[in-house]
Write a protein that holds these residues in place. Structure first.
Motif, PDB file in Angstrom:
ATOM      1  N   ASP A   1      -3.845   3.054   0.533  1.00 44.44           N
ATOM      2  CA  ASP A   1      -4.551   2.479  -0.611  1.00 44.44           C
ATOM      3  C   ASP A   1      -3.513   1.978  -1.595  1.00 44.44           C
ATOM      4  O   ASP A   1      -2.315   2.264  -1.477  1.00 44.44           O
ATOM      5  N   SER A   2      -3.980   1.238  -2.597  1.00 43.04           N
ATOM      6  CA  SER A   2      -3.075   0.719  -3.623  1.00 43.04           C
ATOM      7  C   SER A   2      -3.088   1.572  -4.886  1.00 43.04           C
ATOM      8  O   SER A   2      -2.305   1.318  -5.805  1.00 43.04           O
TER       9      SER A   2
ATOM     10  N   LEU B   1       0.846  -1.190   0.000  1.00 43.77           N
ATOM     11  CA  LEU B   1       0.000   0.000   0.000  1.00 43.77           C
ATOM     12  C   LEU B   1       0.885   1.245   0.000  1.00 43.77           C
ATOM     13  O   LEU B   1       2.058   1.193   0.372  1.00 43.77           O
TER      14      LEU B   1
END
Length: 290
Positions: free
Chosen positions: A251-252, A214
């Motif tokens: 988040d990715s 992430l």
């Protein structure tokens, strides 16, 4: 064989001292190696591409600062086929510090000779790779000012550029794009951090991890001018996430858009026309690190 991609002007002469120490140690250990010396900007990209285009497994070592590391990463044809080492001898060495790479030639070489690598994330934005941080907003303005600095160099110049830019910076309007709609921001900065720090130690993403799959997304929305000194103190104390105007998540991926120009910095390099479409690439690259 260890292939060192070596920036001879990194660290205001430090890189030459590191090379001399490394060559003596390598010779004493009987390790086969070669130094590929860069001649100018983006040369490390070409060298890394030439060395890796055959697709054979290879041990590459980026020897310089964050810029050299970024160029080497962007030149690698297939990161899955490379074990990447770092000898940090630039002015900032932000990613190497977070990765735990020793800042001495002996310490860095010890990691290489031990042969232990760990999966390490990197970022991609519009086809360009970043190992440390990708952002837009005040960080781009700081880099523009930093490039014009004459009297100061390295992290001192970056810090001075940050302070001077805070005085005159105008927040940027952009939209965060997601499957469930758009979110508007009027912000000082939007940063995607794989590493924790930029500019030789400015902890803009103080909790980021380089191997969790992430990125830390830090967006600091517009704050009043009187609140800027306090926000700066929070930033330097690694407490930027405590600001009421800071939006933070992991988040990715992150997509941003703006109605006008939105230049992007990737590991300190400015791109004027890339779309801000950042994603994490995890489990592919292996780096020699503790």
């Amino acid at each position: 064989m260890l292939h060192f991609i070596y920036n001879p002007i990194a660290g205001k002469g430090k890189s030459a001292q590191f090379r001399a120490a490394l060559e003596a140690k390598l010779k004493a250990l009987g390790l086969v190696h070669v130094f590929h010396e860069t001649q100018g900007r983006r040369d490390a990209i070409d060298i890394a591409r030439r060395l890796t285009e055959s697709g054979e497994a290879l041990d590459l070592v980026a020897m310089g600062g964050d810029g050299t590391l970024n160029e080497v990463l962007n030149g690698i044809t297939n990161p899955a086929k490379v074990r990447l080492g770092i000898v940090p001898c630039g002015s900032g060495n932000d990613f190497a510090a977070v990765a735990g790479i020793p800042d001495t030639p002996e310490g860095a070489l010890k990691l290489l000779t031990e042969g232990k690598t760990k999966p390490t994330d990197f970022l991609e934005c519009g086809g360009v790779r970043g190992i440390n941080a990708i952002g837009t907003g005040i960080d781009v303005d700081i880099l523009h000012r930093y490039g014009r600095m004459k009297l100061l160099k390295g992290s001192a110049a970056y810090l001075a550029s940050l302070v001077l830019t805070l005085v005159s910076f105008k927040p940027k309007d952009f939209r965060e794009l997601a499957a469930n709609g758009e979110k508007k921001h009027r912000a000082l900065i939007a940063c995607c951090g794989n590493g924790q720090r930029i500019g030789g130690g400015i902890p803009v993403c103080p909790e980021a991890k380089i191997d969790d799959g992430l990125m830390d997304i830090v967006i600091v929305d517009d704050i009043s001018r009187p609140a800027i000194p306090g926000a700066f103190v929070k930033l330097m104390k690694r407490k930027i996430l405590e600001l009421p105007t800071t939006a933070f998540r992991r988040d990715s991926a992150l997509r941003l858009a703006a109605d006008g120009p939105m230049p992007i910095q990737i590991d300190g390099e400015i791109y004027e026309d890339l779309p801000f479409d950042v994603k994490v690439v995890s489990g592919v690259l292996r780096i020699f690190r503790p």
